[in-house]
Design a protein around this motif. Structure first.
Motif, PDB file in Angstrom:
ATOM      1  N   GLU A  21      -1.956   1.136   5.334  1.00 50.31           N
ATOM      2  CA  GLU A  21      -0.506   1.351   5.289  1.00 50.31           C
ATOM      3  C   GLU A  21      -0.055   1.894   3.937  1.00 50.31           C
ATOM      4  O   GLU A  21       0.803   2.763   3.860  1.00 50.31           O
ATOM      5  CB  GLU A  21       0.242   0.060   5.599  1.00 50.31           C
ATOM      6  CG  GLU A  21       1.747   0.249   5.591  1.00 50.31           C
ATOM      7  CD  GLU A  21       2.521  -0.985   6.002  1.00 50.31           C
ATOM      8  OE1 GLU A  21       3.655  -1.127   5.512  1.00 50.31           O
ATOM      9  OE2 GLU A  21       2.021  -1.796   6.809  1.00 50.31           O
ATOM     10  N   TYR A  22      -0.627   1.385   2.872  1.00 52.63           N
ATOM     11  CA  TYR A  22      -0.235   1.800   1.525  1.00 52.63           C
ATOM     12  C   TYR A  22      -0.980   3.046   1.043  1.00 52.63           C
ATOM     13  O   TYR A  22      -0.692   3.568  -0.020  1.00 52.63           O
ATOM     14  CB  TYR A  22      -0.458   0.654   0.539  1.00 52.63           C
ATOM     15  CG  TYR A  22       0.720  -0.291   0.402  1.00 52.63           C
ATOM     16  CD1 TYR A  22       1.508  -0.279  -0.742  1.00 52.63           C
ATOM     17  CD2 TYR A  22       1.033  -1.203   1.395  1.00 52.63           C
ATOM     18  CE1 TYR A  22       2.578  -1.149  -0.892  1.00 52.63           C
ATOM     19  CE2 TYR A  22       2.102  -2.082   1.262  1.00 52.63           C
ATOM     20  CZ  TYR A  22       2.873  -2.047   0.119  1.00 52.63           C
ATOM     21  OH  TYR A  22       3.939  -2.912  -0.027  1.00 52.63           O
ATOM     22  N   GLY A  23      -1.959   3.509   1.831  1.00 53.38           N
ATOM     23  CA  GLY A  23      -2.732   4.675   1.428  1.00 53.38           C
ATOM     24  C   GLY A  23      -3.581   4.412   0.197  1.00 53.38           C
ATOM     25  O   GLY A  23      -3.731   5.277  -0.665  1.00 53.38           O
ATOM     26  N   LEU A  24      -4.161   3.216   0.135  1.00 57.31           N
ATOM     27  CA  LEU A  24      -4.950   2.788  -1.021  1.00 57.31           C
ATOM     28  C   LEU A  24      -6.400   2.546  -0.635  1.00 57.31           C
ATOM     29  O   LEU A  24      -6.731   2.452   0.551  1.00 57.31           O
ATOM     30  CB  LEU A  24      -4.364   1.489  -1.604  1.00 57.31           C
ATOM     31  CG  LEU A  24      -2.928   1.552  -2.102  1.00 57.31           C
ATOM     32  CD1 LEU A  24      -2.428   0.152  -2.414  1.00 57.31           C
ATOM     33  CD2 LEU A  24      -2.834   2.443  -3.333  1.00 57.31           C
ATOM     34  N   THR A  25      -7.245   2.399  -1.642  1.00 61.93           N
ATOM     35  CA  THR A  25      -8.631   1.982  -1.454  1.00 61.93           C
ATOM     36  C   THR A  25      -8.887   0.777  -2.341  1.00 61.93           C
ATOM     37  O   THR A  25      -8.173   0.559  -3.335  1.00 61.93           O
ATOM     38  CB  THR A  25      -9.619   3.093  -1.846  1.00 61.93           C
ATOM     39  OG1 THR A  25      -9.475   3.357  -3.249  1.00 61.93           O
ATOM     40  CG2 THR A  25      -9.377   4.363  -1.028  1.00 61.93           C
ATOM     41  N   GLU A  26      -9.915   0.031  -2.004  1.00 62.28           N
ATOM     42  CA  GLU A  26     -10.280  -1.103  -2.859  1.00 62.28           C
ATOM     43  C   GLU A  26     -10.604  -0.626  -4.266  1.00 62.28           C
ATOM     44  O   GLU A  26     -10.161  -1.207  -5.246  1.00 62.28           O
ATOM     45  CB  GLU A  26     -11.481  -1.851  -2.279  1.00 62.28           C
ATOM     46  CG  GLU A  26     -11.137  -2.684  -1.077  1.00 62.28           C
ATOM     47  CD  GLU A  26     -12.326  -3.482  -0.582  1.00 62.28           C
ATOM     48  OE1 GLU A  26     -12.843  -4.326  -1.352  1.00 62.28           O
ATOM     49  OE2 GLU A  26     -12.727  -3.258   0.577  1.00 62.28           O
ATOM     50  N   ALA A  27     -11.379   0.449  -4.362  1.00 66.56           N
ATOM     51  CA  ALA A  27     -11.753   0.978  -5.679  1.00 66.56           C
ATOM     52  C   ALA A  27     -10.518   1.410  -6.463  1.00 66.56           C
ATOM     53  O   ALA A  27     -10.434   1.187  -7.672  1.00 66.56           O
ATOM     54  CB  ALA A  27     -12.719   2.146  -5.518  1.00 66.56           C
ATOM     55  N   GLY A  28      -9.561   2.009  -5.776  1.00 69.51           N
ATOM     56  CA  GLY A  28      -8.346   2.458  -6.439  1.00 69.51           C
ATOM     57  C   GLY A  28      -7.497   1.315  -6.965  1.00 69.51           C
ATOM     58  O   GLY A  28      -6.749   1.489  -7.931  1.00 69.51           O
ATOM     59  N   LEU A  29      -7.593   0.153  -6.331  1.00 68.54           N
ATOM     60  CA  LEU A  29      -6.828  -1.002  -6.790  1.00 68.54           C
ATOM     61  C   LEU A  29      -7.434  -1.627  -8.041  1.00 68.54           C
ATOM     62  O   LEU A  29      -6.728  -2.225  -8.845  1.00 68.54           O
ATOM     63  CB  LEU A  29      -6.716  -2.057  -5.691  1.00 68.54           C
ATOM     64  CG  LEU A  29      -5.733  -1.743  -4.587  1.00 68.54           C
ATOM     65  CD1 LEU A  29      -5.838  -2.783  -3.474  1.00 68.54           C
ATOM     66  CD2 LEU A  29      -4.323  -1.695  -5.125  1.00 68.54           C
ATOM     67  N   GLY A  30      -8.741  -1.518  -8.182  1.00 68.05           N
ATOM     68  CA  GLY A  30      -9.412  -2.067  -9.357  1.00 68.05           C
ATOM     69  C   GLY A  30      -9.107  -3.539  -9.554  1.00 68.05           C
ATOM     70  O   GLY A  30      -9.274  -4.359  -8.645  1.00 68.05           O
ATOM     71  N   ASP A  31      -8.600  -3.877 -10.759  1.00 72.11           N
ATOM     72  CA  ASP A  31      -8.336  -5.282 -11.078  1.00 72.11           C
ATOM     73  C   ASP A  31      -7.019  -5.785 -10.487  1.00 72.11           C
ATOM     74  O   ASP A  31      -6.609  -6.912 -10.756  1.00 72.11           O
ATOM     75  CB  ASP A  31      -8.375  -5.518 -12.590  1.00 72.11           C
ATOM     76  CG  ASP A  31      -7.301  -4.764 -13.346  1.00 72.11           C
ATOM     77  OD1 ASP A  31      -6.546  -3.985 -12.734  1.00 72.11           O
ATOM     78  OD2 ASP A  31      -7.217  -4.950 -14.579  1.00 72.11           O
ATOM     79  N   ARG A  32      -6.369  -4.974  -9.660  1.00 74.88           N
ATOM     80  CA  ARG A  32      -5.151  -5.421  -8.969  1.00 74.88           C
ATOM     81  C   ARG A  32      -5.461  -5.983  -7.580  1.00 74.88           C
ATOM     82  O   ARG A  32      -4.577  -6.241  -6.790  1.00 74.88           O
ATOM     83  CB  ARG A  32      -4.137  -4.276  -8.876  1.00 74.88           C
ATOM     84  CG  ARG A  32      -3.658  -3.829 -10.261  1.00 74.88           C
ATOM     85  CD  ARG A  32      -2.724  -2.656 -10.182  1.00 74.88           C
ATOM     86  NE  ARG A  32      -3.428  -1.520  -9.557  1.00 74.88           N
ATOM     87  CZ  ARG A  32      -2.825  -0.468  -9.031  1.00 74.88           C
ATOM     88  NH1 ARG A  32      -1.521  -0.378  -9.037  1.00 74.88           N
ATOM     89  NH2 ARG A  32      -3.531   0.512  -8.491  1.00 74.88           N
ATOM     90  N   LEU A  33      -6.755  -6.181  -7.306  1.00 80.23           N
ATOM     91  CA  LEU A  33      -7.221  -6.790  -6.062  1.00 80.23           C
ATOM     92  C   LEU A  33      -8.182  -7.908  -6.419  1.00 80.23           C
ATOM     93  O   LEU A  33      -9.066  -7.732  -7.251  1.00 80.23           O
ATOM     94  CB  LEU A  33      -7.931  -5.752  -5.183  1.00 80.23           C
ATOM     95  CG  LEU A  33      -8.554  -6.270  -3.877  1.00 80.23           C
ATOM     96  CD1 LEU A  33      -7.475  -6.738  -2.908  1.00 80.23           C
ATOM     97  CD2 LEU A  33      -9.410  -5.185  -3.247  1.00 80.23           C
ATOM     98  N   ARG A  34      -7.988  -9.064  -5.801  1.00 83.58           N
ATOM     99  CA  ARG A  34      -8.870 -10.219  -6.014  1.00 83.58           C
ATOM    100  C   ARG A  34      -9.222 -10.821  -4.659  1.00 83.58           C
ATOM    101  O   ARG A  34      -8.496 -10.664  -3.685  1.00 83.58           O
ATOM    102  CB  ARG A  34      -8.171 -11.298  -6.844  1.00 83.58           C
ATOM    103  CG  ARG A  34      -7.901 -10.916  -8.260  1.00 83.58           C
ATOM    104  CD  ARG A  34      -7.314 -12.074  -9.019  1.00 83.58           C
ATOM    105  NE  ARG A  34      -7.057 -11.696 -10.402  1.00 83.58           N
ATOM    106  CZ  ARG A  34      -6.405 -12.439 -11.262  1.00 83.58           C
ATOM    107  NH1 ARG A  34      -5.914 -13.615 -10.892  1.00 83.58           N
ATOM    108  NH2 ARG A  34      -6.213 -12.036 -12.491  1.00 83.58           N
ATOM    109  N   ALA A  35     -10.318 -11.534  -4.671  1.00 82.76           N
ATOM    110  CA  ALA A  35     -10.713 -12.308  -3.486  1.00 82.76           C
ATOM    111  C   ALA A  35     -10.940 -13.739  -3.932  1.00 82.76           C
ATOM    112  O   ALA A  35     -11.359 -13.991  -5.062  1.00 82.76           O
ATOM    113  CB  ALA A  35     -11.978 -11.731  -2.864  1.00 82.76           C
TER     114      ALA A  35
END
Length: 141
Positions: A21-35
């Protein structure tokens, strides 16, 4: 522990939908994505992680600053529509009261106060429940 500047999106299927939906990738989020470890089940499939995105990634949808994705927007719109149809409110007043419930922050706090995104806990109740709850909690005209 994750501080309040992170919003839980949910397990992998919800993350995938969010990224699309946001047109993003995990790699593109970098440190703005956590699990973080959090076991959940969807349609009989088990997931061991819950994904979180930094608030800086999110943007409001429609009239509702708290709606972090299209599903949340539709959910908030349905609640507002119910407040109009069942409680005789104007559309503007219904939107305002839904925003008062989830978007308005106290001075010095983040805004929106809550991000509804992914598999948010608000979905554990129906729009009908939330419409009644919000009308009973807040003054609606």
């Amino acid at each position: 522990m994750v501080d309040s500047s992170w919003a839980a999106v949910g397990p992998r299927p919800y993350l995938d939908r969010f990224l699309c939906e946001y047109g993003l990738t995990e790699a593109g989020l970098g440190d703005r994505l956590r699990a973080r470890p959090a076991r959940s089940w969807i349609d009989g499939e088990t997931f061991d992680d819950e994904y979180l995105v930094h608030d800086s990634v999110l943007h409001p949808h429609g009239e509702f600053p708290c709606a972090g994705d299209a599903e949340a927007l539709a959910f908030c719109e349905e609640i507002a529509d119910l407040i109009v149809s069942r409680y005789g409110s104007t559309r503007d007043a219904a939107v305002a009261v839904v925003n008062r419930q989830w978007s308005e922050a106290e001075p010095g706090e983040r805004s929106p106060r809550v991000w509804i995104v992914g598999s948010d806990i608000v979905y554990h109740e129906t729009p009908e429940y939330w419409a009644e709850f919000i009308v009973n909690r807040h003054s609606v005209s």
